[in-house]
Every structure is written in structure tokens, then in C-alpha cells.
Design a protein around this motif. Structure first.
Motif, PDB file in Angstrom:
ATOM      1  N   THR A   1       0.857  -1.175   0.000  1.00 43.13           N
ATOM      2  CA  THR A   1       0.000   0.000   0.000  1.00 43.13           C
ATOM      3  C   THR A   1       0.894   1.226   0.000  1.00 43.13           C
ATOM      4  OG1 THR A   1      -1.820   1.064   1.195  1.00 43.13           O
ATOM      5  CG2 THR A   1      -0.175  -0.029   2.530  1.00 43.13           C
TER       6      THR A   1
ATOM      7  N   ASP B   1       0.675   4.504   4.690  1.00 45.14           N
ATOM      8  CA  ASP B   1      -0.363   3.635   5.225  1.00 45.14           C
ATOM      9  C   ASP B   1       0.179   2.335   5.793  1.00 45.14           C
ATOM     10  OD1 ASP B   1      -2.376   5.395   4.554  1.00 45.14           O
ATOM     11  OD2 ASP B   1      -2.720   4.516   2.585  1.00 45.14           O
TER      12      ASP B   1
ATOM     13  N   SER C   1      -3.138  -0.058   5.577  1.00 45.61           N
ATOM     14  CA  SER C   1      -4.478   0.350   5.145  1.00 45.61           C
ATOM     15  C   SER C   1      -4.616   0.238   3.635  1.00 45.61           C
ATOM     16  CB  SER C   1      -4.745   1.802   5.569  1.00 45.61           C
ATOM     17  OG  SER C   1      -4.738   1.932   6.968  1.00 45.61           O
ATOM     18  N   GLN C   2      -5.867   0.125   3.192  1.00 43.58           N
ATOM     19  CA  GLN C   2      -6.194   0.018   1.765  1.00 43.58           C
ATOM     20  C   GLN C   2      -5.391  -1.120   1.127  1.00 43.58           C
ATOM     21  OE1 GLN C   2      -8.633   0.890   0.317  1.00 43.58           O
ATOM     22  NE2 GLN C   2      -8.362   1.201  -1.853  1.00 43.58           N
TER      23      GLN C   2
ATOM     24  N   GLY D   1      -9.040  -3.180   1.854  1.00 43.07           N
ATOM     25  CA  GLY D   1      -9.176  -2.200   0.787  1.00 43.07           C
ATOM     26  C   GLY D   1     -10.584  -2.113   0.224  1.00 43.07           C
TER      27      GLY D   1
ATOM     28  N   TYR E   1     -12.297   2.477  -5.030  1.00 40.15           N
ATOM     29  CA  TYR E   1     -12.468   3.909  -5.267  1.00 40.15           C
ATOM     30  C   TYR E   1     -12.718   4.208  -6.739  1.00 40.15           C
ATOM     31  CZ  TYR E   1     -10.814   5.124  -0.557  1.00 40.15           C
ATOM     32  OH  TYR E   1     -10.685   5.276   0.809  1.00 40.15           O
TER      33      TYR E   1
ATOM     34  N   ASP F   1      -9.661  -0.398  -9.271  1.00 40.54           N
ATOM     35  CA  ASP F   1      -9.441  -1.113  -8.014  1.00 40.54           C
ATOM     36  C   ASP F   1     -10.212  -2.426  -8.040  1.00 40.54           C
ATOM     37  OD1 ASP F   1      -7.922   0.987  -7.007  1.00 40.54           O
ATOM     38  OD2 ASP F   1      -9.661   1.973  -6.121  1.00 40.54           O
TER      39      ASP F   1
ATOM     40  N   ARG G   1     -12.321   2.054   7.191  1.00 40.61           N
ATOM     41  CA  ARG G   1     -12.573   2.454   5.806  1.00 40.61           C
ATOM     42  C   ARG G   1     -13.599   1.535   5.136  1.00 40.61           C
ATOM     43  NH1 ARG G   1      -8.518   4.622   2.478  1.00 40.61           N
ATOM     44  NH2 ARG G   1      -7.015   3.795   3.988  1.00 40.61           N
ATOM     45  N   SER G   2     -13.463   0.216   5.353  1.00 42.45           N
ATOM     46  CA  SER G   2     -14.333  -0.720   4.648  1.00 42.45           C
ATOM     47  C   SER G   2     -15.772  -0.669   5.143  1.00 42.45           C
ATOM     48  CB  SER G   2     -13.784  -2.142   4.756  1.00 42.45           C
ATOM     49  OG  SER G   2     -13.578  -2.508   6.107  1.00 42.45           O
TER      50      SER G   2
ATOM     51  N   GLY H   1     -16.327   3.843   4.134  1.00 43.99           N
ATOM     52  CA  GLY H   1     -15.833   4.404   2.879  1.00 43.99           C
ATOM     53  C   GLY H   1     -16.825   4.319   1.734  1.00 43.99           C
TER      54      GLY H   1
ATOM     55  N   ARG I   1      -7.177  13.763   1.024  1.00 50.16           N
ATOM     56  CA  ARG I   1      -6.509  12.535   0.614  1.00 50.16           C
ATOM     57  C   ARG I   1      -5.865  12.601  -0.771  1.00 50.16           C
ATOM     58  NH1 ARG I   1      -8.814   8.276  -0.197  1.00 50.16           N
ATOM     59  NH2 ARG I   1      -7.142   6.887   0.485  1.00 50.16           N
TER      60      ARG I   1
ATOM     61  N   ALA J   1      -4.535   9.949  -3.589  1.00 50.55           N
ATOM     62  CA  ALA J   1      -5.683   9.049  -3.655  1.00 50.55           C
ATOM     63  C   ALA J   1      -6.515   9.335  -4.900  1.00 50.55           C
ATOM     64  CB  ALA J   1      -6.547   9.216  -2.408  1.00 50.55           C
TER      65      ALA J   1
END
Length: 429
Positions: free
Chosen positions: A161, A165, A207-208, A247, A250, A254, A288-289, A292, A325, A331
């Protein structure tokens, strides 16, 4: 990207027309589909239930922390983790049960730890020797009290990542290092402290994350640590906290696993390992999951700049102050025109904000249909780290937050006013 529309072809969020939301609550605004939040929490829980593994789904509230969000988490029987005195205060203001709160952070202050102890926070996740010593000193004031803790470890595993992160590698500001023996020394100290109840260990590798292999490697390594401590110290763990970092999508580029599939793969790895003690409860910390994909930001188009031979600049009434971000992490996001979200793109533009920075670019290459001043643009999957990292840069008030569910919309954070911007200012004259 998943997009829902109504009979008029407009984007809908939580059953509400996005254009109507922009009209009622103004722009820029954060809008959350509350049903999507609930569904994701339940999907995580279902994996554990199906595998009959004791668990906690602990919402990592740094992703999005408001009174309303903590209330939804409580309704869904979630655990939550907080990383500051402010997040703790907000959770308590929402009447979230303190026993179901865990407190993270690599530099918790004495005041924050005192507040956590006074509130009856269920678990403090100890990050370093300084905190271990500080916590024991504070507990001496209440000799009858014992505090549940986890030790945060750095397992030496780097996630694939963004560098900012990554948190599980040895060279990290977080946690007790395994390779140097710090983790073992911390365990000895915690087990010898009469007012500390060591429940188990915690690790968070980043993260992600799109690949499950890092989680599986971390789980295997942490189980080996627990088995070694059981043999060496007679320690029987009650909790193995594997953190979060799952993750999300976005953009169409992805391709993450569904978040629940991450957990299922991790549990499969854990259940393949023979243990000399009963299965500890497995905790995860998705943030996030959970929020987000449920979040959207609505903006209105303002100015446009066309330069022959270059990509046009289309400016909206928000930007890096409400979503840092893209500038901070590079991002990527997806944007649609709320009135016609399924319309084909006619041009690719720089979708930019109103802030006085060249780096204030929300989406560097945004394919959009033709736009006019006043059109509502929706940026998708902005529910994590938009509001929580928002600022008053350029003295712009922060946007409103709206929860939408079953076709009903409710304001849960009011829009700041110009008067709010100066409420803490003091005159020099």
C-alpha cells in the motif's frame, strides 16, 4: 462502481435524490448511506458466526467519528476503537458503552489515559514501554481496579500500500517490535503487573490493502508468538486482534476482495493452526471498509478554465479542505454528474477545488459529461477520512454531514458558519 438511480435518472443515496439533498442541505456536503454501513458491519459479523469463532467487530472510528456514527455502531452491536481523547469524548457523548471501547495511540497523554480509566474503557491497547509504565502509575491511585490491555506488536510484515499507510513493518512508530525482543519484554512486564490484565495481542499491517497474503502471514506469525508465550510464561490469550486495513473500490481500476472474504480467508488460516489453548476471540478493526463505500461528497460546479491543447479545469465549491486525501496520499476517486450519473463521458477534466493551492486537485483525470455552473457533482466512496481529516484551510467552514436511510435524510453535523471560524479567536487589541 455501484450507482443507484431513481425514475428521473438521478443519483440516489440511501433512497434520497442527490439533487434534492444538495438543494436541502447545500454544498459541499458529506452524505452517508446508513443502510450500507449497517450491511457491511453485519457482513463481517456473519463470517465469524458461520465459522463459529468468538469475535468482535471493532469499528476503527478514526475513519469517521461523529455522535451519529457511534450511535449507529451501538445499534449494530459493534465494538469501537478510538485514538484520542476527542474521539473518546465523542463516543461517550453518543452514550456508546465504554466497556465496548478500545483505546489506541502511540503517544497517549496522561490526561487521555486518566479519562479512559475514569470512563471505564474496556481495553487499552498499549503501544510502548512509556505507556506501560504510565498506565501502571495511574492505576496505583485505584488499587482495587484492574485494566484490560492488549499489547500492540509490529510483526515485521509490510502491506502492499502507500508508504504512509504501512504500519506493520519493523521500522514503524507503532507497537512493540518482535525481532528485537521488545514484545517479549513487554509481555513479561504486563504479566507481572497486578493491575494489568493482559488479554492478548494486536497488530495492524496497513491500510487500503487488496491482497490477503499479508493478513494471513501476520495471523500465522502472531499465533506463533502466542504459542511461545503460552509455553514460556503459561499465558493463555483471550484475544487476538488482527487490526483492519481491508481495501475498498475507489475507481474501476481497483479490484479488492469483498471485505468479508478477507476475514474468511484469515479465519481459515487461523483454524488450520493447532493451538495448545482454547481458540481466543478474534477481533478485527475495519474502518474504511465500513464507512468508505457508504459516503458521498456533493459539490456544485463553479468556474471552468479552458486552455487550447490542455485538459480543462472544472472547479467545484469544495476541495482539499474537505478531502485532503488526493493531495496527501495521491488518492484516486470516481465522480459522476448527479443528475445523469449513467451518462457517457464527453471529456476528461481536472476536477479541482477552490483552495489557494495548485495541488488542490480532487481528481486529476475525471471523465465527465458536459457540465455547467451549478451542476451537482458527486464524488463516490468518500466516507472514510474525508470529514475526519477536514480543515478550515483558507478559513473555509467545514461542510454539513447528512445521514440518508430508507428515503429519509437527517442532518447529523451542521454546516459550520463564518462565526464558527472565529469563535476561539481572541483579540490582540
Amino acid at each position: 462502481m455501484d450507482i443507484t438511480t431513481n425514475a428521473a435518472g438521478h443519483l440516489t443515496i440511501g433512497g434520497c435524490d442527490a439533487l434534492a439533498l444538495a438543494q436541502e442541505f447545500d454544498t459541499p456536503a458529506y452524505i452517508y448511506d446508513v443502510a450500507a454501513i449497517r450491511q457491511q458491519i453485519r457482513a463481517f459479523a456473519a463470517v465469524f458466526e458461520q465459522r463459529q469463532v468468538p469475535y468482535e467487530v471493532s469499528y476503527a472510528s478514526k475513519a469517521f467519528a461523529t455522535v451519529a456514527m457511534y450511535q449507529v455502531a451501538a445499534q449494530e452491536h459493534c465494538h469501537v476503537d478510538v485514538v484520542s481523547g476527542g474521539e473518546l469524548y465523542t463516543a461517550l457523548k453518543a452514550n456508546f458503552p465504554a466497556a465496548n471501547i478500545s483505546f489506541h495511540g502511540n503517544n497517549k497523554s496522561e490526561a487521555e489515559l486518566k479519562a479512559a480509566l475514569a470512563a471505564g474503557v474496556g481495553t487499552i491497547i498499549v503501544d510502548n514501554f512509556y505507556e506501560l509504565d504510565l498506565l501502571q502509575g495511574l492505576l496505583k491511585a485505584t488499587p482495587e481496579k484492574q485494566q484490560n490491555i492488549l499489547l500492540r506488536l509490529t510483526p515485521g510484515i509490510s502491506a502492499h500500500t502507500h508508504a504512509y499507510d504501512q504500519t506493520g513493518q519493523t521500522d514503524s512508530k507503532f507497537g512493540f517490535d518482535l525481532e528485537s525482543g521488545q514484545a517479549e519484554q513487554a509481555a513479561k512486564l504486563a504479566l507481572a503487573a497486578p493491575q494489568l490484565n493482559l488479554l492478548g495481542i494486536h497488530a495492524h499491517i496497513g491500510s487500503q490493502i487488496f491482497e490477503v497474503a499479508g493478513f494471513q502471514a501476520a495471523a500465522t506469525k502472531l499465533l506463533s508468538v502466542l504459542k511461545a508465550w503460552h509455553q514460556e510464561f503459561g499465558f493463555t490469550p483471550q484475544v487476538l486482534n488482527l487490526g483492519g486495513g481491508f481495501g475498498i473500490r475507489y475507481t474501476d481500476g481497483d479490484d479488492p476482495l469483498p471485505a468479508a472474504d478477507f476475514v474468511d480467508a484469515i479465519l481459515a488460516t487461523l483454524q488450520e493452526t493447532a493451538l495448545p489453548f482454547a481458540q481466543p476471540a478474534i477481533w478485527i478493526e475495519p474502518g474504511r471498509s465500513i464507512v468508505g463505500p457508504a459516503g458521498y461528497q456533493l459539490y456544485r460546479v463553479g468556474s471552468r478554465k479552458d486552455v487550447p491543447g490542455l485538459r480543462p479545469y472544472v472547479a467545484v465549491d469544495g476541495g482539499m479542505g474537505d478531502n485532503i486525501r488526493p493531495a496527501l496520499y495521491q488518492a484516486h476517486y470516481t465522480a459522476v454528474k448527479a443528475a445523469t450519473p449513467q451518462a457517457p463521458a464527453l471529456e476528461t477534466v481536472h476536477l479541482v477545488g477552490k483552495y489557494c493551492e495548485s495541488g488542490d486537485i480532487l481528481i486529476d483525470e475525471a471523465p465527465l459529461p458536459a457540465t455547467q455552473p451549478g451542476d451537482v457533482i458527486a464524488v463516490l466512496a468518500t466516507g472514510a477520512y474525508g470529514y475526519s481529516m477536514a480543515s478550515n484551510y483558507n478559513r473555509n467552514p467545514r461542510p454539513a454531514v447528512v445521514f440518508a436511510e430508507n428515503g429519509q435524510a437527517k442532518l447529523v453535523v451542521r454546516r459550520e458558519t463564518d462565526a464558527d471560524l472565529v469563535q476561539n479567536d481572541l483579540s490582540y487589541l
